[in-house]
Each structure stands twice: as C-alpha cells, then as structure tokens.
Scaffold this motif. Structure first.
Motif, mmCIF file in Angstrom:
data_model
loop_
_atom_site.group_PDB
_atom_site.id
_atom_site.type_symbol
_atom_site.label_atom_id
_atom_site.label_comp_id
_atom_site.label_asym_id
_atom_site.label_seq_id
_atom_site.Cartn_x
_atom_site.Cartn_y
_atom_site.Cartn_z
ATOM 1 N N TYR A 72 1.059 -1.131 0.263
ATOM 2 C CA TYR A 72 0.078 0.295 -0.167
ATOM 3 C C TYR A 72 1.099 1.156 0.303
ATOM 4 O O TYR A 72 0.353 2.162 -0.650
ATOM 5 C CB TYR A 72 -0.903 -0.259 1.363
ATOM 6 C CG TYR A 72 -2.209 -0.680 0.991
ATOM 7 C CD1 TYR A 72 -3.070 -0.416 -0.094
ATOM 8 C CD2 TYR A 72 -2.637 -1.836 1.260
ATOM 9 C CE1 TYR A 72 -4.272 -0.547 0.222
ATOM 10 C CE2 TYR A 72 -3.752 -2.326 1.254
ATOM 11 C CZ TYR A 72 -4.327 -1.828 0.554
ATOM 12 O OH TYR A 72 -5.703 -2.574 0.461
ATOM 13 N N ALA A 73 1.769 1.338 0.566
ATOM 14 C CA ALA A 73 3.232 2.090 0.898
ATOM 15 C C ALA A 73 3.073 2.636 -0.538
ATOM 16 O O ALA A 73 3.664 4.040 -0.808
ATOM 17 C CB ALA A 73 4.055 2.558 1.370
ATOM 18 N N ILE A 74 4.004 2.413 -0.889
ATOM 19 C CA ILE A 74 4.329 1.522 -2.710
ATOM 20 C C ILE A 74 3.899 2.575 -3.379
ATOM 21 O O ILE A 74 3.735 2.904 -4.100
ATOM 22 C CB ILE A 74 5.745 0.694 -2.483
ATOM 23 C CG1 ILE A 74 6.410 0.421 -1.541
ATOM 24 C CG2 ILE A 74 5.758 0.620 -4.102
ATOM 25 C CD1 ILE A 74 6.702 -0.736 -1.654
ATOM 26 N N LEU A 75 2.548 1.381 -3.363
ATOM 27 C CA LEU A 75 1.190 2.206 -4.135
ATOM 28 C C LEU A 75 1.039 3.342 -4.364
ATOM 29 O O LEU A 75 0.733 4.433 -5.248
ATOM 30 C CB LEU A 75 -0.255 1.376 -4.715
ATOM 31 C CG LEU A 75 -0.958 1.654 -5.123
ATOM 32 C CD1 LEU A 75 -0.133 0.906 -6.876
ATOM 33 C CD2 LEU A 75 -2.450 0.501 -5.125
ATOM 34 N N LEU A 76 0.890 3.908 -3.193
ATOM 35 C CA LEU A 76 0.636 5.205 -2.588
ATOM 36 C C LEU A 76 1.537 6.178 -3.163
ATOM 37 O O LEU A 76 1.009 7.734 -3.723
ATOM 38 C CB LEU A 76 0.840 5.706 -1.200
ATOM 39 C CG LEU A 76 -0.047 7.053 -0.515
ATOM 40 C CD1 LEU A 76 -1.350 7.311 -1.272
ATOM 41 C CD2 LEU A 76 -0.178 6.368 1.524
ATOM 42 N N CYS A 77 2.799 5.976 -2.713
ATOM 43 C CA CYS A 77 4.168 6.832 -3.308
ATOM 44 C C CYS A 77 3.918 6.983 -5.253
ATOM 45 O O CYS A 77 4.336 8.171 -5.534
ATOM 46 C CB CYS A 77 5.270 5.791 -3.348
ATOM 47 S SG CYS A 77 6.867 6.799 -4.049
ATOM 48 N N LEU A 78 3.442 6.029 -5.853
ATOM 49 C CA LEU A 78 3.023 5.301 -7.428
ATOM 50 C C LEU A 78 2.491 7.094 -7.279
ATOM 51 O O LEU A 78 2.235 7.692 -8.416
ATOM 52 C CB LEU A 78 3.370 4.654 -7.799
ATOM 53 C CG LEU A 78 2.561 4.719 -9.482
ATOM 54 C CD1 LEU A 78 3.846 5.104 -9.827
ATOM 55 C CD2 LEU A 78 2.881 3.537 -9.843
ATOM 56 N N ILE A 79 1.161 6.017 -6.963
ATOM 57 C CA ILE A 79 -0.018 6.974 -6.994
ATOM 58 C C ILE A 79 -0.242 8.783 -7.220
ATOM 59 O O ILE A 79 -0.198 9.932 -7.423
ATOM 60 C CB ILE A 79 -1.076 6.762 -6.872
ATOM 61 C CG1 ILE A 79 -1.854 5.655 -6.860
ATOM 62 C CG2 ILE A 79 -2.523 7.777 -6.794
ATOM 63 C CD1 ILE A 79 -2.960 4.885 -6.463
ATOM 64 N N SER A 80 1.084 9.074 -6.233
ATOM 65 C CA SER A 80 0.981 10.643 -5.485
ATOM 66 C C SER A 80 2.230 11.121 -6.933
ATOM 67 O O SER A 80 1.650 11.488 -6.816
ATOM 68 C CB SER A 80 1.859 10.398 -4.434
ATOM 69 O OG SER A 80 0.917 9.837 -3.176
ATOM 70 N N GLY A 81 2.858 10.409 -7.109
ATOM 71 C CA GLY A 81 4.016 11.225 -7.977
ATOM 72 C C GLY A 81 2.800 10.806 -9.245
ATOM 73 O O GLY A 81 2.925 12.663 -9.652
ATOM 74 N N ILE A 82 1.767 10.819 -9.537
ATOM 75 C CA ILE A 82 0.944 10.466 -10.940
ATOM 76 C C ILE A 82 0.314 12.287 -10.830
ATOM 77 O O ILE A 82 0.232 13.225 -11.537
ATOM 78 C CB ILE A 82 0.523 8.963 -11.247
ATOM 79 C CG1 ILE A 82 1.465 7.866 -11.677
ATOM 80 C CG2 ILE A 82 -0.677 9.998 -12.468
ATOM 81 C CD1 ILE A 82 0.910 6.360 -11.891
ATOM 82 N N VAL A 83 -0.662 12.040 -9.330
ATOM 83 C CA VAL A 83 -1.548 13.598 -9.540
ATOM 84 C C VAL A 83 -0.023 14.828 -9.026
ATOM 85 O O VAL A 83 -0.854 15.519 -9.907
ATOM 86 C CB VAL A 83 -1.782 13.137 -7.806
ATOM 87 C CG1 VAL A 83 -2.706 13.996 -7.053
ATOM 88 C CG2 VAL A 83 -2.599 11.504 -8.000
ATOM 89 N N GLU A 84 1.002 14.628 -8.553
ATOM 90 C CA GLU A 84 1.851 15.922 -8.650
ATOM 91 C C GLU A 84 2.533 16.090 -10.517
ATOM 92 O O GLU A 84 2.534 16.686 -10.127
ATOM 93 C CB GLU A 84 2.485 15.674 -8.350
ATOM 94 C CG GLU A 84 2.429 15.474 -6.289
ATOM 95 C CD GLU A 84 3.714 14.422 -5.536
ATOM 96 O OE1 GLU A 84 2.839 14.348 -4.206
ATOM 97 O OE2 GLU A 84 4.653 13.998 -5.744
ATOM 98 N N PHE A 85 2.442 14.901 -10.632
ATOM 99 C CA PHE A 85 2.570 15.102 -12.417
ATOM 100 C C PHE A 85 1.809 16.267 -13.151
ATOM 101 O O PHE A 85 1.887 16.735 -13.901
ATOM 102 C CB PHE A 85 3.138 13.198 -13.187
ATOM 103 C CG PHE A 85 3.519 14.341 -15.247
ATOM 104 C CD1 PHE A 85 4.680 14.032 -15.065
ATOM 105 C CD2 PHE A 85 2.265 13.593 -15.700
ATOM 106 C CE1 PHE A 85 5.517 14.478 -16.335
ATOM 107 C CE2 PHE A 85 3.031 13.518 -16.598
ATOM 108 C CZ PHE A 85 4.895 14.179 -16.941
ATOM 109 N N LEU A 86 0.356 14.781 -13.167
ATOM 110 C CA LEU A 86 -0.922 15.697 -13.651
ATOM 111 C C LEU A 86 -0.820 17.256 -12.959
ATOM 112 O O LEU A 86 -0.911 18.747 -13.729
ATOM 113 C CB LEU A 86 -2.273 15.326 -13.608
ATOM 114 C CG LEU A 86 -2.143 13.963 -13.521
ATOM 115 C CD1 LEU A 86 -3.425 12.591 -13.719
ATOM 116 C CD2 LEU A 86 -1.992 13.840 -15.565
ATOM 117 N N MET A 87 -0.511 17.735 -11.690
ATOM 118 C CA MET A 87 -1.258 19.057 -11.299
ATOM 119 C C MET A 87 0.287 19.607 -11.689
ATOM 120 O O MET A 87 -0.164 21.291 -11.677
ATOM 121 C CB MET A 87 -1.043 19.236 -9.655
ATOM 122 C CG MET A 87 -1.958 18.459 -8.877
ATOM 123 S SD MET A 87 -1.212 18.294 -7.448
ATOM 124 C CE MET A 87 -1.555 20.508 -6.414
ATOM 125 N N ALA A 88 1.964 19.968 -12.359
ATOM 126 C CA ALA A 88 2.412 19.992 -12.758
ATOM 127 C C ALA A 88 1.628 20.531 -13.891
ATOM 128 O O ALA A 88 2.129 21.415 -14.398
ATOM 129 C CB ALA A 88 3.165 18.777 -13.044
#
Length: 600
Positions: A103-119
């Motif tokens: 769960y922690a590693i998947l949350l890291c990936l999804i957080s990165g994707i969300v941050e990428f979309l925000m950028a």
C-alpha cells in the motif's frame, strides 16, 4: 525556443553541470554527507512511524536526491521521507502480511502521478487555497498525533496502542503499569540531549574560539546520528543476552540494496476474523482514495514552501512539482514510501554550505552505502531512541506563536485553524484539512456576498447634501448587489432623500448580474425622486452596464464634475426630503430579508 534552452529548462541539472567547479564539488560533498547523517536515523524512525519495516525509510531516502539533482532548481531542498507523510501512510499499513509495504509503495506511485498531473495542468494555485491558519492547524495537529504515537516507544510498551490520537492516548495510559523503565529513561534522556544540542546552535562563539564553534556545529547538525549511535552502543553491550535485554530493539533490518520492481496492484490482507483476504487494484485504490488526493497536495505545499524559503524570486513552482512527481514515481520502483522536501534537512543542507542540487547525489550515495554495509548493525537501535528523534523533531511543528498575533489582528482567521486542528485530532488530517479549507472558502464567499461598504454624507461648496457609497473591495459581483442596495436604503433612511453617488474607484471586477442590480436600483431610486450618480466607472464596466440595462446613467470622473452635476440637478429638480424612501409603502430593500433569503 532553441534545443539547448529547452534542455536547460526541462533538466536544470545540465546547466548546473556546465558550470560545476571543484569548490562546488567539495561544498556539495560536505553538505551531502552531513544531510545523510541526519536522514539515516530519521528514515529509520519515519518508516517505523509509517508502520513499515525500518529499511523502507532508507529505501525512501536515496532516489529523491538523485532525481532532484537533475530536475530540481533549489540547491537547499532535500527530498526524502517526512513525519507528516509517514503519518498519512500509516493509515493504510496495518492490515498484516506484506500489504503495508504494498500500500505504501502504491501510494508513492499514485502521489507522483497526481503531482505530475498538477504540474502539467499548472494546478499549483490549488495550494493557495490552504491558508496559513489551516496550514498551522494541520501541522500542529499532526505534530500532536505523531508525538502521542511515539509514547508507546518511549514508555517501552509492547501492546497495540491503537490508531488515532484518542485511541493512542487511551491505550497508552491504560497500560502505564507495563512501562519499561530502561526504555523510558533512555528515551527521556535522548530527548533532553537532542533539545539541548538543538539549542546549542543559538550560542554565539567569539572568533577566537573557532575550534569550539566547529565542534558545536558538528554536534548540532549530527545530533540525531550521534544520539542513535550512542544508544545503539549502549544497547549492544546491554543486549548480548537478548533474553535479558532491558530495551525494545528495532530488530533485524533487511540488508542489501532494493531491487527494481513494479509496484504491486494486488495484495493480501488479514481480515478482522483472521482470514486472509485478497485485494485487487480496485480494492487498493478504494482504500487509498482520500490519501491519494490529500497527500500529494500536502507534499506539494511543503516542497514549494521550502523552495520559496531558500530559493530565489524566479523559482518555478511548476518545475518543483515536476521534480517532486518524478522523485515519487521513480522511487516507487525502488520500494519507496511517499516523499517530499524536508524543512529540517533542507536547513541542515543550507547551513552546511551546499552550492548545487548535486548535494543530493552525495546524500543518496552515502545512504546506499549504509543500506549495503551498515544494516546488520541497525538491529541494535533501541526503539526509544528512534521515538526520541521523532518527538524532538515534531515538537517544533506546533506553532503556538501564530495564535497571539492572529487573536490581535484577525480573530476570524482563528476559526479555520481551530476547525482544522480539532477535526484533525478527532477524525484525522485527511478530514481536518478539507473541512478547514471549506471553512476558509465559506468566509471568502461571505465576504464576496457581504462586502464592506463605506457610507459618507458630504456637501458641495453650494451646500447640496449627498451621500457617497464606496465598496472597499475590488469585486462587485452577483452575490453582493442586493447587499449594496440594502446599504443604500439604510443610508437614505438616515440622511433623507439626497442624491446617491456610487463610487467605483476601488472596483475592478464587475459582472452582468451586478449591472442588472444597479439598473433595478436606479429605477427604485428614480421612483422616489433620488438621483443615482456613478463615479469613476471604467470603460469595461460602462459597456457591461449598457448591455445589461440599456439605461443612460449619470457618469462622472471626479469630484469637480460631481459638484457641477449636482449644482445643475438642483436647479432643475426639487428633491423630496422624506425620512425613508418608500416603494409601495416599503423601504427599497430590507437587510434582514437579504440575510434570510427573502430579498424583494
């Protein structure tokens, strides 16, 4: 745009490399190693806080430095695990088996994707919706939650302390009789030493005592590593016979470098009745549904704030979000939990004299060396020492000093902060932040609907009385127009049927609905023989007024023209002096009816 300029803009590290000197290298190596001595004990502690095995804190401490070295733009920023993100991650790591890490590693990936979309979508402005009081509220609540979560380690309790602030407090105090004095003594002394060494940085040494100044700097910057090292040595000699060990130790830490692997979208958890339940990607996404939005926003908020604190005025928030997103995405393929910029480690980096973002490369190299060589020795680190490291770090996140000036100058802003703080403690940060932001937005809407209106009674040189209505805010839009009509009605109730001058000098935002409202106001005042004059109206607003009302308003540009207009009007039109202007026996508009949604 030239290819070279595009490369520099996309990968700032290329530009840093082109002008990299030997002095830069020496400064970055010193700063990188110094930060590594800070991140090693913090990484172990924050992984424990997140409910993961200690090695995951080390796995999270190296990829961010490598990525940010090439894509980041602020030399002082260090990317890695933080207490706040670890706390949010801990909400999803208590289901047993290997599901916590999954769960922690998947949350890291999804957080990165969300941050990428925000950028990509340039949504950094969303961070602006989180006001200072809300930020103070959730960081202070987080500090309290994290601090209480470490009481178990400080008191040497082996029982489950539960999740959440209230459950933790209840569990800890109901098990105080099981407290281990060795762990409590070690943790308490470690906190005292850490706080003392932190305060040591404020001590000023004379220029003649350069050696003492250097020793003081080493002790201050490396205090976490020093306390953990000394605690580990004490535990090593005290726990040769593990059966009689007086401390609760970290235990075995998996040695070796993390391999490249795709984050898992399936896992197994242990249900409440003890059976193993399979979770597919839909189940995992549903479990992470709140954190996958809240966590990236908090990460971006912290990282951009650190970058602005240490960076120059030309810093790009979008570039920082892009660098942070890649740090999380790449880190997730090397077993990292979510990461962001750390203010404490960035301050150490700055104090160590870092010159370029490549200082993060040397921090990452030192962390990888520690993961490959030193992990067998991490098993002797007492949990009380790691708890002391966390407590001494988060205690300064509680920002009491903001309350007093807010109480003096803007008590209204205390409410969103208080809502965020209380709800975050009671229900969690993921609930407290949205409610705090919603409270702030409600105040913004209220201010838009009920703008401050200045009302002044004035006289011309010839003694003609008139009232000036001046909105003090730059926006006059549809929620507020009935309120403006109400204020004019009240003014006429007080001063009689005198000309009304609506001053637009402060208004920059004006919409179609507001223009229609001004048209209705004009007709209402005309029915009771009151002139409405508009002063300092911009050309854009004049167009809106004409299109919305088709009325030829009295428009003036300054006070001299106002004097002339009123003098001419007084010669042609007698004014009816009444106490309250009436329309069918009623005032123009009743303010009480507006507040109850019954405006005429």
């Amino acid at each position: 745009m030239k290819l070279k300029d595009l490369a520099y803009r996309t990968v700032p590290g290329i530009e840093w490399l082109n002008r990299y000197t030997l002095k830069d290298w020496v400064a970055d190596v010193i700063a990188g190693v110094t930060v590594a001595l800070t991140v090693l004990p913090q990484g172990l502690a924050y992984a424990t806080l997140a409910g993961l095995e200690p090695q995951y804190g080390l796995y999270s401490a190296f990829m961010g430095g490598i990525v940010y070295a090439f894509f980041g733009s602020c030399p002082q920023v260090t990317i890695g695990p933080t207490a706040l993100l670890a706390l949010i991650t801990s909400h999803h790591t208590g289901f047993g088996l290997t599901s916590g890490a999954d769960y922690a590693i998947l949350l890291c990936l999804i957080s990165g994707i969300v941050e990428f979309l925000m950028a990509i979508l340039r949504l950094g402005a969303l961070v602006d919706l989180i006001s200072l009081p809300v930020t103070v509220g959730f960081t202070s609540a987080t500090a309290v939650i994290i601090g209480t979560s470490q009481l178990k380690g400080l008191f040497g309790l082996r029982s489950d302390s539960g999740s959440g602030f209230l459950n933790t407090i209840t569990s800890v105090f109901s098990n105080l009789d099981k407290m281990r004095m060795a762990d409590f003594s070690l943790g308490f002394v470690a906190i005292i030493i850490l706080l003392f060494l932190r305060k040591l940085k404020d001590f000023k040494f004379s220029n003649k005592r350069k050696l003492l100044k250097s020793i003081s700097w080493i002790l201050v910057t490396g205090r976490n590593a020093l306390v953990v090292l000394i605690s580990s040595i004490i535990a090593y000699y005290s726990c040769k016979n593990k059966a009689s060990c007086p401390f609760i130790l970290t235990g075995n830490v998996k040695s070796g470098l993390p391999g490249f692997q795709v984050p898992k979208f399936e896992t197994n958890i242990v249900s409440a009745n003890g059976t193993v339940v399979h979770q597919n990607y839909r189940d995992m996404i549903w479990e992470l549904r709140t954190s996958m939005i809240i966590l990236p926003i908090i990460a971006v908020l912290g990282n951009v704030a650190i970058s602005k604190a240490f960076g120059t005025s030309g810093l790009s928030a979008t570039r920082e979000m892009f660098a942070l997103s890649l740090s999380n995405i790449c880190g997730s393929f090397f077993c990292s939990m979510p990461v962001t910029g750390s203010f404490s480690r960035s301050a150490v980096n700055h104090a160590s004299g870092v010159r370029t973002p490549f200082g993060g490369l040397y921090t990452s190299a030192f962390v990888l060396l520690a993961v490959a060589v030193l992990t067998p020795y991490f098993q002797f680190i007492p949990k009380a020492a790691l708890s002391a490291v966390i407590v001494s770090a988060v205690i300064f996140m509680i920002e009491f000093e903001v309350v007093k000036p807010l109480w003096r100058c803007s008590r209204r802003e205390l409410l969103p902060g208080a809502v965020t703080f209380v709800i975050s403690l009671a229900l969690g940060v993921e609930v407290g932040i949205p409610l705090g932001v919603a409270t702030d937005v409600a105040f913004l809407i209220y201010r838009a609907a009920r703008p401050v209106i200045a009302v002044n009674e004035l006289k011309t040189k010839n003694g003609i009385t008139y009232i000036v209505i001046r909105p003090k805010q730059s926006s006059l839009c549809f929620p507020s127009i009935d309120w403006v009509r109400c204020r004019i009605s009240n003014a006429l109730s007080s001063y009689g049927s005198v000309p009304v001058v609506l001053d637009f000098s402060t208004v920059n935002d004006f919409d179609f609905t507001a223009a229609r409202g001004i048209g209705i106001l004009h007709k209402e005042l005309l029915n009771v023989n009151v002139n409405l004059i508009l002063m300092k109206v911009s050309n854009e607003m004049i167009v809106i007024l004409k299109e919305a009302t088709n009325i030829e308003f009295h428009l003036i540009d300054d006070l001299d023209e106002l004097e002339s207009t009123l003098d001419q009007t007084s010669e042609c039109e007698p004014y009816l002096r009444v106490t309250v202007p009436l329309i069918n026996g009623q005032t123009l508009i009743d303010c009480k009816e507006i507040d109850h949604g019954k405006s005429n």
